[in-house]
Design an enzyme around this catalytic site. Structure first.
Site, short mmCIF file in Angstrom:
data_model
loop_
_atom_site.label_atom_id
_atom_site.label_comp_id
_atom_site.label_asym_id
_atom_site.label_seq_id
_atom_site.Cartn_x
_atom_site.Cartn_y
_atom_site.Cartn_z
N TYR A 92 0.83 -1.20 -0.08
CA TYR A 92 0.11 0.08 -0.09
C TYR A 92 0.85 1.21 -0.13
O TYR A 92 1.76 1.34 0.67
CB TYR A 92 -1.02 -0.02 1.26
CG TYR A 92 -2.04 -0.80 1.07
CD1 TYR A 92 -3.15 -0.59 0.68
CD2 TYR A 92 -1.94 -2.28 1.23
CE1 TYR A 92 -4.41 -1.45 0.34
CE2 TYR A 92 -3.23 -3.13 1.40
CZ TYR A 92 -4.30 -2.81 0.90
OH TYR A 92 -5.39 -3.69 0.90
N GLU A 93 0.60 2.21 -1.00
CA GLU A 93 1.69 3.31 -1.08
C GLU A 93 0.94 4.64 -0.81
O GLU A 93 1.57 5.78 -0.89
CB GLU A 93 2.08 3.20 -2.55
CG GLU A 93 2.75 1.97 -2.70
CD GLU A 93 3.88 1.83 -3.93
OE1 GLU A 93 3.81 3.18 -4.63
OE2 GLU A 93 4.37 0.83 -4.27
N ASN A 94 -0.67 4.82 -0.58
CA ASN A 94 -1.08 5.90 -0.06
C ASN A 94 -1.81 5.77 1.09
O ASN A 94 -2.66 4.66 1.13
CB ASN A 94 -1.78 6.65 -1.29
CG ASN A 94 -0.96 6.87 -2.53
OD1 ASN A 94 -0.41 7.79 -2.57
ND2 ASN A 94 -0.75 6.09 -3.48
#
Length: 296
Positions: free
Chosen positions: A146-148
């Protein structure tokens, strides 16, 4: 007496095999994220390496980016079929396959961690859908990418940590990795501090740390090793992408060793990009690991 001797020899051989496997270096390779037709067979695999293919990505959103509340579906390249996963693992017993969760986007829709209305329901849904994916695709683990994140994030570490713990306790998976980058270290630090015992490797995306020299790479690695367990932290490289490029990456690996770090493995993003240069970085990384003086 001869029978007892034979049994003893088998036991010793099995123990030695386990020891060699425990000491093996690991190669993490993302694959299938960019829409480029790619297959496992093209990637060079050294038998002395624990080679982990990370299928990219399993996403708990529909094709429009709408939340599916923990119900994950595969969005990796369609050439990476269940049969092909089974075949590469049969051909190379040192290969494992993982599903990476989320990634940056689906099409043009940027994906974000959202706070579930019911965390327990999200965990239950995620467990059941990933168990199905593991069975269908013959997977060994998951990678968290997950990047945001929302400004007020209070659920990520708990939901993901409990999910990994549940999957491992039920023997659904044997490997779990996380993939923070420079803007997401805080939620991943919280996850690692609370659930580090069930996380096997940290695939930090060093190519986002904006360093292009071996010295800068060393400084970035020193910082991340303080935030995560240095023995689980893997140096990483993005093919034809950001961060350090070319053979300077291998100079950086040597510099890490010279400064007391054990280079236990390498993460590369990704096989999709490497297909055009005959997988030079995969070949060279594995050769480096096999000739490394550090002990895994």
């Amino acid at each position: 007496m001869a029978k007892m001797h034979l049994i003893l020899l088998h036991v010793i051989a099995f123990w030695l095999t386990l020891q060699l496997r425990c000491d093996a270096k690991v190669m993490m390779e993302y694959i299938g994220a960019t829409g480029v037709p790619v297959t496992f067979d093209e990637v060079p695999i050294d038998e002395g390496i624990d080679f982990h293919f990370i299928l990219s990505f399993a996403i708990d959103s529909d094709s429009s980016g709408n939340s599916q509340n923990g119900m994950f579906s595969p969005y990796w390249e369609s050439t990476l079929t269940p049969d092909s996963v089974q075949a590469i693992k049969a051909a190379h017993p040192n290969v494992k396959a993982l599903a990476s969760l989320s990634g940056w986007s689906i099409g043009s829709k940027v994906l974000r961690w959202y706070t579930p209305d019911d965390s327990q329901l999200w965990i239950t849904n995620a467990f059941s859908s990933l168990k199905s994916l593991v069975t269908t695709y013959h997977l060994d683990g998951i990678d968290i990418d997950y990047e945001n994140f929302p400004k007020n994030n209070a659920s990520f570490a708990y939901c993901i940590g409990e999910l990994i713990t549940y999957l491992k306790n039920q023997s659904v998976i044997s490997v779990a990795t996380i993939a923070p980058y420079h803007l997401t270290v805080l939620p991943y630090i919280e996850l690692f501090e609370n659930y580090g015992d069930v996380i096997d490797y940290v695939n930090h995306q060093f190519y986002t740390d904006k360093v292009r020299s071996p010295k800068g790479y060393l400084e970035a690695f020193q910082l991340r090793s303080q935030q995560f367990n240095k023995d689980k932290l893997l140096p990483s490289y993005e093919v034809k992408g950001r961060g350090i490029q070319g053979d300077a990456f291998f100079d950086a690996l040597r510099l890490l060793e010279e400064n007391g770090f054990e280079v236990n493995g390498v993460m590369i993003f990704s096989a999709d990009a490497s297909s055009s240069d005959d997988y030079y970085y995969e070949r060279t990384s594995q050769a480096f690991l096999l000739n490394s003086t550090s002990v895994g």
